[in-house]
Each structure stands twice: as C-alpha cells, then as structure tokens.
Design an enzyme around this catalytic site. Sequence first.
Site, PDB file in Angstrom:
ATOM      1  N   GLU A  46       0.797  -1.235  -0.043  1.00  0.00           N
ATOM      2  CA  GLU A  46       0.062  -0.098  -0.003  1.00  0.00           C
ATOM      3  C   GLU A  46       0.757   1.241  -0.030  1.00  0.00           C
ATOM      4  OE1 GLU A  46      -3.662   1.578   2.845  1.00  0.00           O
ATOM      5  OE2 GLU A  46      -2.712  -0.076   3.312  1.00  0.00           O
ATOM      6  N   LYS A 115      -9.261   2.959  -2.368  1.00  0.00           N
ATOM      7  CA  LYS A 115      -9.597   2.044  -1.086  1.00  0.00           C
ATOM      8  C   LYS A 115     -11.007   2.526  -0.603  1.00  0.00           C
ATOM      9  CE  LYS A 115      -7.385   1.077   3.270  1.00  0.00           C
ATOM     10  NZ  LYS A 115      -6.310   1.293   4.091  1.00  0.00           N
ATOM     11  N   TYR A 121      -9.087   4.102  13.684  1.00  0.00           N
ATOM     12  CA  TYR A 121      -9.265   3.754  15.202  1.00  0.00           C
ATOM     13  C   TYR A 121      -7.845   3.228  15.575  1.00  0.00           C
ATOM     14  CZ  TYR A 121      -9.240  -0.640  12.583  1.00  0.00           C
ATOM     15  OH  TYR A 121      -9.037  -1.930  11.852  1.00  0.00           O
ATOM     16  N   CYS A 170      -5.828  -3.377   1.902  1.00  0.00           N
ATOM     17  CA  CYS A 170      -5.333  -3.465   3.004  1.00  0.00           C
ATOM     18  C   CYS A 170      -6.759  -3.707   3.848  1.00  0.00           C
ATOM     19  CB  CYS A 170      -4.556  -2.299   3.641  1.00  0.00           C
ATOM     20  SG  CYS A 170      -4.097  -2.441   5.410  1.00  0.00           S
ATOM     21  N   ARG A 341     -25.173 -48.037  12.193  1.00  0.00           N
ATOM     22  CA  ARG A 341     -25.600 -49.385  11.167  1.00  0.00           C
ATOM     23  C   ARG A 341     -25.861 -50.247  12.248  1.00  0.00           C
ATOM     24  NH1 ARG A 341     -26.182 -49.798   5.633  1.00  0.00           N
ATOM     25  NH2 ARG A 341     -26.430 -47.764   5.961  1.00  0.00           N
ATOM     26  N   GLY A 458     -26.081 -61.313  12.175  1.00  0.00           N
ATOM     27  CA  GLY A 458     -25.065 -60.030  12.241  1.00  0.00           C
ATOM     28  C   GLY A 458     -25.004 -59.462  10.775  1.00  0.00           C
TER      29      GLY A 458
END
Length: 645
Positions: A46, A115, A121, A170, A341, A458
């Site tokens: 940037e 951008k 902040y 960014c 099963r 079985g």
Amino acid sequence: MQNGYIKVAAAIPLVKVADCEYNVKMMETMISQAEESGVEIIVFPELSVTGYTCQDLFRQQALLEHAEAGVVKLLDFTRKMDVISIVGIPVVVGDLLLNCAVVIQKGGILAFIPKTYLPNYSEFYEKRWFASSQDLQPTEIRFAGNRVTVTPEPTLFETSDGVKFGVEICEDVWAPAPPSNTLALAGADLVFNLSASDELIGKHVYLKSLLAQQSARTITGYVYSGCGFGESTQDVVYGGNAMIFENGKLLKEAERFLLEPQMMVTQIDVEKLRVERRTNSTYVNAQRGNNARIIACDSIAPRNFELIRDVDPHPFIPESDDMKRSCDEIFNIQVCGLLKRIVHTNSKKLILGISGGLDSTLALLVCVKTFDKLGLPREGIVGVTMPGFGTTDRTYHNAVSLMKNLGITMKEINIAKSVKQHFEDIGHDISVHDVTYENSQARERTQILMDLTNELGGLVVGTGDLSELALGWATYNGDHMSMYGVNASVPKTLIQYLVRHVAEEFGRSEGSDDGTKSILLDILDTPISPELIPADEQGNIKQKTEDLVGPYELHDFFLYYFLRFGFSPRRIFLLAKKAFDGAYDHATIKKWLTTFTRRFFSQQFKRSCLPDGPKVGSVSLSPRGDWRMPSDACSALWIQECESL
C-alpha cells in the site's frame, strides 16, 4: 496462463518514507526481476510509491507531485515489458485525496482502484488524509500523461488469455463485506491486496487466518503484499508480509522482519479454481446480479512453461504435523458410520474376513473401536480366516495373531475343498490359473461370510478400499459385496498411514502392547496381494497387485485429480511428472495412467451397485453420493489423450 496456471508475485521492496525516487527505483528492480522470471502480475504494498507512513506529508503538494512523477518513471520503465504491475499511490481526484492502487502495463495506466474502507481507530488515522471510494463520483483525471476515469464501480482486469483479477487495499479485506466478495462473484479468479498492516502480538496469526478464509470463501487466488523495512517506526513497526493463497491454502509466505527486499513468486492454478466454482452450487447461486466493469490488459508474449510449484505425490495423506488429528478423525467417521448401522439393525455380531492384509486389518480395527465405544464385548466380532490356494504362512499367521491379540472370536474355514468341488461342478481345470480360478475363491469366501451372518445374526463388514473400487480390483459379487463397507472411501495410500498410526498408538498405550504393534508393522511390510495364485517355491507371495495394475501411489494420485477436479489425462500427466520426479520416469507414468483410465471406465458396473459406506474425505465413488456415471460410458476420448502423451 499456460496449462491452467498463472505466475504471480507479491513483492516487499525497501522503502524510504517520502522518497519517491528511491522507492520507484526499488520497485523497478523487482519488476525487472519479475519480468525475467516470467511473472505475469506483481503486486506491491500500500502506498508503495511514497511510503505508507508519511502522515501529514500527504497534504504536501510537493509529495503528491513527486509521487506522480514516480509513476511517470514506472510507466516509461515498463513500456517494453509484459508484466502487469500493481503499485500504491496517493491520487488527487477533484476535491478528494484517494489512497489508490494503480495497475500499469506496457507503459500505460489500465486503471486506478481507490480504497473503500479507511481505518480510523487505534493507531490508524487514514480519514485525516484520505477520502473513501464511497465519497467518489466517476471522474476523469489527467495523471502521469494519461487520461483515466477514477470510479467507485467494481473493476476487473482481464488478461489476454481470459484470467480475471481484482484489487482491494488493506483494510478492505478486514471489513464485514470486503470488496473482494463482489469482485469474486463478478468473475475474478485472483484478488491482489496492497497492504500496510503493522505488527502486534497475535495479529499475524489472525491475518493469515483471515486471508485464508477469504481466499477459501471466494474460491480465489489471493495475493497479499504488506509494507516492510523502511516504513517509519515512530509508533508502529511493519514486519513485511507477503502471502499467496489458493482457495484457502497457503502457497508461499515471506519471512517477516527481514532487512532485505523479498519477492514471493509462485503459480496459481486457475483451472482448479474454476472447477471448484463450477462444482460448488452455493457459489454459483451467489453470483447473480454481481457485475463489474472489465478492463482488458495487453497481450503477453508466449513463454516457455515450467511448473515451479511443488506437487504433493500423496494428496490423500494429511500434513505430517496434522497426522494424529486427521487419523483420529477418519477413524471416528468410520466408527460412527458403523455404529449407527449396528444400532439401527440391532445387530450384536459383526462378521468379516481377515486375510492378514491392510484392508481387512483396518476394517477389523474399526470394528473393535466401534464395539468398545458401544460397550459391547469384542467376542461379538467374528473374524474369519479362509486359507486358499494362494495363502502364505506370513499372512495367515498375521491374521490369526491379530485376532487373538484383539480378543475377538476367530473362525478358520479352509476353502480349498469347496472350491475344488465347485471346479468339478462347472468343469474347470484346476491347473488353469485364470480369472475363473481366482474369482471362484473370492466368491466362495463371500458366500461363507454371508451364510455365517445368517447363522449368527449379524452384519458382514466389507473391507475393500477406494483405490480398489476405482480400478475395479474386486470380484463382482465376491469381495465387492458386503452389508456395510467401512473402507469404501479410504484410498490404499491412506490406509497404510492409518494402520501405522494405530500401530504407534498401541506402542504408546498403557501396558505398551508391543505384540499388536509388531503384527501391524509386519502387515504394513507385506506385499499387497489378493493371494489367489499359489505361492512360489519358497512360500512367498507370487501374485503382487502392484506388479499387475501398477503402484497404488500413482493410481491414488490419478484418482484424486480425476475425481476431485475433473482434470484431463494431459493435466494429470503434467502434475504427476512433477510430483514423482526421480521416482518414476515419464513412460512409466504414462503406462499406468493409461491403465488407470481404461480400468476406471470399464469397471464402473461394480461401483454402480456398491453397499453403503461412510464418506471420509473429499473423494468418494458412492453411486448415491459423489460419483454417478453410466456403466456403458465410452472411454475413447480419455484413452486417446493418454496415448498421445
């Protein structure tokens, strides 16, 4: 793009804050290197022309003019180059100052990308100097001798061979709805990000996760370049991040905190990305109404193609640092499938044939773990060893010892007498070791298991694996059939790792069951064989599967790329040559690829009537799930391509 790949680079140049001439020279050096190495698109950090940390100097007209002059130099420098360069620059548009990426090629500006999301902040104060693309109306400006319209409209760039890419900057990717979402849904195969993300404890791990997720969510190649050494350290430090992802997988990563420039170069498999998108119906449905303006790039001169990416020869095998977790997960999938099963059928017995080979060993281990989880006594698992004409002492003793060590019920039924009677009944000469000789034994064994199941009440647990199903290396209505196939989507190469994993677990368990571990390790070392042909004079296995149909590691490789991405034989051949360089010559790879293709098509009828079985990975041949193919499909197109390699 050649052979489905495009070569890209993420560059981290050295920077001097507000020294545009120095910064441009650094970028020129790296652009020249990229051009020489055949890179088609290179991205820089940037505001790479000025440096990101200029702060209130961005209000200085002198800096803005020198930045524009720097772009003039870059345009002149790249006039005779094919490579597309993406650099960061502050751009005045009317009353706005925008943080932009400028995309240049062959001495011209293709477009500016402003951008959208400006961090304001904590340590970031971008709104003090820049405006967002959301504040912008389409405006034509004159910049570096070019007339260019700067617009907030989503913009894609299309190379001469149809690869589309977009750009974000960014913070854009940190936003709840990144611009790359729109770009990808509008058709971008690749997204390039010019960034200036500072270093904080834990931030790098989060950043990698964020980029991987965005690349995976958008099914794109994501190329990220972040500021490195030279940016101001007045309050923060920029360590230099360059990362290249492909559908969430990290292909290349720079080393942070270096004092030298770095350039990460790799190839992104655009063809694979497009296959993934076509296959993903959710992605296809999300594309509606997503449009962008498309700017055509200049053509690139033909170049010699060399595949520089590493290709994993064992795509089914988990990464080594993830092996235990992956093996445990696979076992749990198999166990839970079988457990359901058992509960549904109210079965108290499991019956399976134990040969002393890999597949039946894995199936037995799954049965044992399932019974343990249900709190059922292991005696309810009935392992049946059925020696025949080709059974060797080694496999027989391993089968018997394993069943004893695991504490299951063992039965031994020799099939020689019944098979001889069958040969007499159908008039087959026992000295003729043909397909009738082999398949009669396999069907006799399956009949025994099925009848025992009726006798004991079985389920017959199938032992055949994914690799055998792909090649049709199973006797129709013989070992092809069961009541639940626990290995149905586990390839042979993975079974070897799973059994080895269990062997090591036995070695580490309380009481250190070295006896079981040694049996499992010997089974792993035994040549893979159906043992349907008599042994040699020394009693060793004579019929080795991989001598007949080819190495399973090759077939599993072919299977993965054929099913997972639908790649053509030519593409698979290209990848296999790279993956198995030094292990197999090209003629051998071609031979077994042709064999794989021929057998895969001709043996579909066996897969069309498979028993149920759990899916454990991204590739499965279940006729109810992942693979629906007519048994009488023609293979001519694929075979012809194999033969032409």
